[in-house]
Design a protein around this motif. Structure first.
Motif, PDB file in Angstrom:
ATOM      1  N   UNK A 145       0.852  -1.175   0.000  1.00 29.76           N
ATOM      2  CA  UNK A 145       0.000   0.000   0.000  1.00 29.76           C
ATOM      3  C   UNK A 145       0.889   1.227   0.000  1.00 29.76           C
ATOM      4  N   UNK A 146       0.798   2.044  -1.048  1.00 29.34           N
ATOM      5  CA  UNK A 146       1.623   3.242  -1.158  1.00 29.34           C
ATOM      6  C   UNK A 146       0.811   4.464  -0.744  1.00 29.34           C
ATOM      7  N   UNK A 147       1.373   5.238   0.199  1.00 25.43           N
ATOM      8  CA  UNK A 147       0.711   6.428   0.726  1.00 25.43           C
ATOM      9  C   UNK A 147       1.574   7.642   0.403  1.00 25.43           C
ATOM     10  N   UNK A 148       1.253   8.367  -0.665  1.00 22.86           N
ATOM     11  CA  UNK A 148       2.063   9.530  -1.046  1.00 22.86           C
ATOM     12  C   UNK A 148       1.921  10.675  -0.043  1.00 22.86           C
ATOM     13  N   UNK A 149       2.865  11.611  -0.136  1.00 22.36           N
ATOM     14  CA  UNK A 149       2.830  12.773   0.738  1.00 22.36           C
ATOM     15  C   UNK A 149       2.091  13.949   0.118  1.00 22.36           C
ATOM     16  N   UNK A 150       2.227  15.085   0.784  1.00 20.95           N
ATOM     17  CA  UNK A 150       1.536  16.300   0.358  1.00 20.95           C
ATOM     18  C   UNK A 150       1.228  17.213   1.522  1.00 20.95           C
ATOM     19  N   UNK A 151       1.898  16.975   2.660  1.00 22.11           N
ATOM     20  CA  UNK A 151       1.744  17.850   3.810  1.00 22.11           C
ATOM     21  C   UNK A 151       0.357  17.860   4.414  1.00 22.11           C
ATOM     22  N   UNK A 152      -0.429  16.812   4.181  1.00 27.93           N
ATOM     23  CA  UNK A 152      -1.828  16.733   4.622  1.00 27.93           C
ATOM     24  C   UNK A 152      -2.672  17.858   4.025  1.00 27.93           C
ATOM     25  N   UNK A 153      -2.117  18.539   3.020  1.00 26.74           N
ATOM     26  CA  UNK A 153      -2.880  19.550   2.276  1.00 26.74           C
ATOM     27  C   UNK A 153      -3.482  18.933   1.018  1.00 26.74           C
ATOM     28  N   UNK A 154      -2.719  18.016   0.425  1.00 23.46           N
ATOM     29  CA  UNK A 154      -3.169  17.220  -0.706  1.00 23.46           C
ATOM     30  C   UNK A 154      -2.339  15.952  -0.733  1.00 23.46           C
ATOM     31  N   UNK A 155      -2.579  15.093  -1.699  1.00 20.24           N
ATOM     32  CA  UNK A 155      -1.830  13.853  -1.843  1.00 20.24           C
ATOM     33  C   UNK A 155      -1.319  13.753  -3.271  1.00 20.24           C
ATOM     34  N   UNK A 156       0.006  13.735  -3.435  1.00 18.13           N
ATOM     35  CA  UNK A 156       0.562  13.635  -4.781  1.00 18.13           C
ATOM     36  C   UNK A 156       0.296  12.229  -5.322  1.00 18.13           C
ATOM     37  N   UNK A 157       0.025  12.121  -6.600  1.00 15.36           N
ATOM     38  CA  UNK A 157      -0.357  10.835  -7.175  1.00 15.36           C
ATOM     39  C   UNK A 157       0.786  10.145  -7.911  1.00 15.36           C
ATOM     40  N   UNK A 158       1.630  10.896  -8.572  1.00 14.42           N
ATOM     41  CA  UNK A 158       2.623  10.301  -9.466  1.00 14.42           C
ATOM     42  C   UNK A 158       3.976  10.092  -8.794  1.00 14.42           C
ATOM     43  N   UNK A 159       4.582  11.161  -8.333  1.00 15.66           N
ATOM     44  CA  UNK A 159       5.967  11.113  -7.863  1.00 15.66           C
ATOM     45  C   UNK A 159       6.186  10.072  -6.771  1.00 15.66           C
ATOM     46  N   UNK A 160       5.276  10.017  -5.799  1.00 13.54           N
ATOM     47  CA  UNK A 160       5.415   9.074  -4.684  1.00 13.54           C
ATOM     48  C   UNK A 160       4.328   8.001  -4.703  1.00 13.54           C
ATOM     49  N   UNK A 161       3.551   7.997  -5.789  1.00 14.51           N
ATOM     50  CA  UNK A 161       2.495   7.006  -5.937  1.00 14.51           C
ATOM     51  C   UNK A 161       2.768   6.080  -7.110  1.00 14.51           C
TER      52      UNK A 161
END
Length: 326
Positions: free
Chosen positions: A95-111
């Protein structure tokens, strides 16, 4: 000479897997790889506690280069997992959980980019698009954790359908997603009322990979943006302690793999170092790799040609010693 030779072998082994995350040629144009199409909704009757939610989901594209995509999901109201199935499954899930500072969730770079690397070696990957704390959900700071816990349970309960073992479910989190993955790994309490039979199985992962994670919610090394979007402008000392990974009880947690760049100016490396001290005290099997350079948010694409580019192979080698193919 032996160390150098081994390093070259590792870099050579990583190259084929990394290539799967790189752009592809279509005619005369270089474009990003296509998205996987299999999607799993987390909540059959809608996410819990959404009575006060009024936001509308958006998925902006930040890249102007057709060779790669750089999207983020904001105001998510219907959490999903996007499934990336390997050609030759090895029985493990991630299960991959990307970051985004809890403001959003990046889909590509860390997903998707990271998922392609691990799918290339046989791991069935699930990229999580999770809800965000400040969007009006009644669970507040626990809304993202509800999604992570439900996702782990869904994978485990449907292991046969996905072609994975129910005791080989890893979670990989990056940046604020690393904080969320850490919560999912450390906490043993369910953060939502049971919905169906899926919620009868364990909600904890069997292996944890944390990339440059947000760990602490206090002190000089806090990532202030993540704390604000997770806990609000002025959280109490009790709330700060409850959501600081290095202050949690990690007893009997799954093995943890930590990686961080020493020159990370956004989430200082001390986040990983403080967490390491806690993991060691709790006797959690842990491996840590610190890289001189890499900055923050590098995923796999932004460190090509640098020493940190070998991190997927380092994670695979470590997991293999635990009889956990990645």
């Amino acid at each position: 000479m032996d160390v150098n030779r081994r390093g070259l072998l590792i870099i050579g082994a990583a190259a084929p897997a990394l290539a799967t995350a790189l752009p592809v040629s279509v005619g005369a144009q270089t474009v990003a790889p296509p998205d996987p199409t299999e999607v799993v909704r987390l909540w059959p009757n809608g996410a819990p506690g959404g009575e006060g939610v009024t936001v509308s989901p958006i998925v902006p594209e930040r890249s102007t280069d057709p060779a790669y995509r750089d999207r983020y999901a904001q105001y998510t109201t219907d959490p999903i997992m996007t499934v990336m199935r390997p050609d030759k499954p090895n029985g493990s899930a991630m299960l991959l959980i990307p970051g985004g500072g809890y403001r959003w969730s990046v889909l590509d770079k860390e997903g998707f980019d990271v998922a392609r690397v691990f799918a290339a070696s046989g791991t069935t990957c699930f990229v999580l698009r999770y809800r965000l704390p400040a969007d009006g959900w009644s669970a507040g700071a626990d809304a993202p954790l509800q999604d992570a816990q439900r996702a782990i349970r869904l994978i485990r309960s449907r292991a046969a359908e996905f072609g994975v073992r129910p005791d080989r479910i890893a979670v990989l989190g990056a940046s604020a997603g690393g904080h969320l993955a850490g919560l999912a790994s450390a906490r043993t309490d369910a953060t939502y009322a049971p919905v169906d039979a899926v919620d009868e199985v364990s909600l904890r992962p069997d292996l944890t990979v944390l990339m440059y994670p947000v760990a602490t919610m206090s002190g000089p090394h806090v990532h202030a943006g993540s704390r604000m979007h997770l806990l609000g402008e002025a959280p109490t000392a009790e709330r700060i302690a409850a959501y600081s990974l290095e202050r949690m009880n990690w007893t009997e947690a799954a093995p943890v793999f930590l990686l961080h760049a020493m020159d990370d100016a956004s989430v200082p490396v001390e986040n990983s170092l403080m967490l390491l001290t806690t993991l060691k005290a709790a006797s959690v099997k842990t491996e840590v790799h610190l890289f001189q350079e890499g900055g923050h948010g590098f995923g796999v694409r932004l460190i090509q040609g640098r020493p940190a580019a070998v991190w997927p192979e380092l994670a695979r080698a470590w997991a293999a010693r635990l009889d956990f193919p990645l």
